[in-house]
Every structure is written in C-alpha cells, then in structure tokens.
Design an enzyme around this catalytic site. Structure first.
Site, short mmCIF file in Angstrom:
data_model
loop_
_atom_site.label_atom_id
_atom_site.label_comp_id
_atom_site.label_asym_id
_atom_site.label_seq_id
_atom_site.Cartn_x
_atom_site.Cartn_y
_atom_site.Cartn_z
N LYS A 49 -0.11 0.77 -7.15
CA LYS A 49 0.53 2.07 -6.92
C LYS A 49 0.72 2.86 -8.22
CE LYS A 49 0.59 0.75 -2.67
NZ LYS A 49 0.41 -0.70 -2.74
N TYR A 263 1.44 -8.26 9.50
CA TYR A 263 1.69 -7.71 8.17
C TYR A 263 3.00 -8.27 7.61
CZ TYR A 263 3.29 -4.43 4.63
OH TYR A 263 3.78 -3.88 3.47
N TYR A 289 0.73 -9.25 0.06
CA TYR A 289 -0.61 -8.71 -0.20
C TYR A 289 -1.52 -9.69 -0.93
CZ TYR A 289 1.47 -4.17 0.94
OH TYR A 289 2.09 -3.14 1.58
C1 PLP Z 1 0.06 -1.53 -1.51
C2 PLP Z 1 -0.49 -2.82 -2.00
C3 PLP Z 1 -1.80 -3.25 -1.67
C4 PLP Z 1 -2.67 -2.49 -0.71
O1 PLP Z 1 -3.22 -1.35 -1.30
P1 PLP Z 1 -3.56 -0.07 -0.42
O2 PLP Z 1 -4.01 0.94 -1.37
O3 PLP Z 1 -2.31 0.28 0.33
O4 PLP Z 1 -4.64 -0.47 0.54
C5 PLP Z 1 -2.27 -4.43 -2.22
N1 PLP Z 1 -1.50 -5.18 -3.04
C6 PLP Z 1 -0.24 -4.81 -3.37
C7 PLP Z 1 0.54 -5.71 -4.24
C8 PLP Z 1 0.31 -3.63 -2.86
O5 PLP Z 1 1.57 -3.29 -3.17
#
Ligand code: PLP
Length: 338
Positions: A49, A263, A289
């Site tokens: 992000k 999720y 994630y």
């Molecule tokens: C948000 C996030 C993702 C996924 O990325 P997107 O751009 O939303 O597909 C992957 N890993 C982490 C740690 C995240 O915070």
C-alpha cells in the site's frame, strides 16, 4: 512508460531489496526462491500500500484535501498505511471498517487495530459485511464537507488507476534491478486481492516489455471472479497512462487454491508457510495475505508447476503487523488451523 507527469510523494528511501533465499530453497527442494522486500518500504511498517499511497497522496494533495477517507477489514494493512501517510502529510484520516467476519472488529484488538489508535485515526465507522463501501465512505465525506472540510476518498486497498501506478513503478524498478544483478527470473509470484498490485504489475510488465510470467495467488476469490478484476484494473491503468495497449485476457493468471475457508481466516498451508519462512530465513509473513500467497508458491512447487532449476521471485507485500492478532494460530500445529 512515463510516470513523471503524475504527482507523487516519496515514502521509501530507494528500491526495495531483492534477496535470494538459500535456506528456504533448500527446505523446499527447489525452485530457487528469491524475494522482493516490499515489506521493507516506508511508513509503519510499509507494504504494497505504500507504493499506491505515493501516487494517491500526490493526487490528494494536488486536490487540496485535508482529510482522507478509506475502508478495509478490521486488520487492514491498507488502513494502517493510509493513516501513516496522512500523519506524515499533516492530514486527518477516517476509516469505514467492514466486518466481513461478523463480530471480528474489537476496538481494543492488537495488530493493526492497535496501530490505528496509536497513529491517531480521527474516527472509525464499523459496518456489516456486504455493505456498499463506496456509499458508506461517501456518507463520511458528506459529513466532512458539511463541516467545511475537504475529504479525499481512497477506495479499498488503494486499488484504482492512480494507486495502480505504484506497481507500474515497481515493475520498472524490478526491471532495472534484474538488469543490475544480471539475474533473469522465470516467474514472479504476486498476491491478488483488491488487485492494484497484480493489475499494476500486469500493466507495467506489458508496457515495459517484461516477459516474465506473473503468477497471481488469490487471497479472497477464485480465478473466475479475480481475473476479471485484475484485467479491469490493468486496463484502467493503461488508459490513465494514455498508452494505447489493450490488455489481453491471457496476461492475467491467478490460482484460487490457498485462500479458503474465507478471506482472513487461517488454514494449515498458511501456518506452514509462515513458520517455514520464519524458521529458515527469519522473514515474517502475515496470516491474511503473504502467508497464503507463499502457501501458493510452496504448493505450486510441490506440484511441479515450478521446476527445481527455475528462478522464482516472491513479492513480499508486507502485513506482518497482523501476526500479533493471530499469535496462537501461527505458533500452533498447522493441522490445528483447519
Ligand atoms: C492489500 C494486501 C495485499 C493484496 O494486494 P491488492 O493490491 O489489494 O491485491 C497483499 N498483501 C498484503 C500484505 C496486503 O496488505
């Protein structure tokens, strides 16, 4: 692709490092696994992000915003990093938190929730799973406008065309690093959620003639639902850049075998992956994630999709702050996380 005409703030010192993982490679029995440390980007700590926020914040400041409004799940990395960027720029920040798992939001929870409070979020609105988040954020924005303030809405995950520019920049950075290392890659493995990361890389790879296959690992959807989102995001980025490229359907590939049961809900393969990388390379993954994304890399290696001699680059997108909200699960027997 020329990104220089888009306003951008910088939150990291330079390129995120690329490292070879010798112990992990050995434990896995191949392929040769490399990692790009986007978990070492700037902000508290950073992650994927951060790259999106560099361009989103450039746009917000150009628009004269004084308050960011964004949304996410109760342990949202995106919310934490958006808030951190707001703090750095002297803006206020509000969240709409979606309880995708009912009862999962606790204001005094640890992990990212703790960071929300420490960094000084201005207000949090909690809404039930399935709420129209764009509408819920617009409500907050209206309140702010009525009070004479200038809100700027950032969609979930920062995944619109502007945010996606961060991963076009990442593709260019990666291309330059591989050139300097003299190290070709056979695959890049990337997480696929709100799709700004995967979509941005698809756009950046196509636009810069990088022909390394991108392997997406879904964190919340199967390919039938995920791939169209990624395709749409990649095309939106191309259109914003004004390059005349139609993103072909075949440019998007993802696997949906590692995100279940839901999720953000743990599974045994995630626990195994988190423990394995921690205990071979002392690198932290996260339960929501990157643990599941690395479980995908491990699973695809064991199935023979990646060959022992292949060089596979794993994009570490961050998120380890959430580990603290899942301590007993990630320390436990993987089989217990079923
Ligand atoms: C948000 C996030 C993702 C996924 O990325 P997107 O751009 O939303 O597909 C992957 N890993 C982490 C740690 C995240 O915070």
């Amino acid at each position: 692709m020329d990104l220089s005409r888009f306003p951008r703030r910088r939150y990291s010192q330079g390129p995120s490092p690329i490292e070879f993982l010798p112990n992990f490679t050995e434990a896995l029995g191949g392929p040769r696994v490399w990692i790009k440390r986007d978990d070492m980007l700037g902000l508290t700590p950073g992650g994927n992000k951060t790259r999106k926020l560099e361009f989103l914040m450039g746009d917000a400041l150009a628009a004269g915003a004084d308050t960011l409004v964004t949304c996410g799940a109760p342990q949202s990395n995106h919310c934490r990093i958006t808030l951190a960027a707001a703090v750095k720029e002297g803006l206020k920040c509000r969240f709409v938190i979606e309880e995708r798992v009912p009862g999962s939001y606790h204001p005094d929870a640890t992990g990212n929730n703790f960071m929300f409070r420490l960094l000084g979020v201005e207000a949090i609105t909690v809404v039930p799973g399935g709420t129209n988040m764009a509408q819920a954020m617009e409500h907050v924005a209206q309140e702010l406008r009525a009070a004479g303030r200038k809100p700027y809405i950032i969609p979930g995950g920062g995944s619109n065309a502007i945010g996606g520019l961060g991963y076009v920049a990442c593709a260019q950075e990666l291309q330059q690093q591989l050139l300097e290392m003299g190290q070709p890659m056979d695959y890049v493995v990337v997480g696929s959620g709100s799709s700004g990361t995967h979509g941005g890389l698809v756009a950046g790879f196509l636009g810069n003639n990088i022909h390394i296959p991108l392997v997406g690992v879904g964190v919340s959807r199967d390919p039938a639902d995920q791939d169209p989102l990624v395709l749409k995001e990649a095309q939106a980025i191309m259109d914003l850049l004004g390059v005349n490229i139609q993103v072909p359907r075949e440019a998007v590939l993802s696997f949906g075998d590692w995100w279940r049961p839901k999720y953000s809900v743990p599974n045994p393969a995630m626990v195994e992956a988190v423990q394995m990388l921690a205990r071979t390379e002392a690198i932290l993954l996260d339960p929501v994630y990157t643990g599941k994304i690395m479980a995908g890399l491990i699973g695809l290696s064991r199935k023979g999709y990646f060959k022992p001699q292949d060089n596979v680059l794993f994009l570490h997108t961050g998120g380890a702050t959430a580990l603290h909200a899942y301590e007993s699960v990630v320390l436990g027997d993987p089989a217990a996380a079923a």
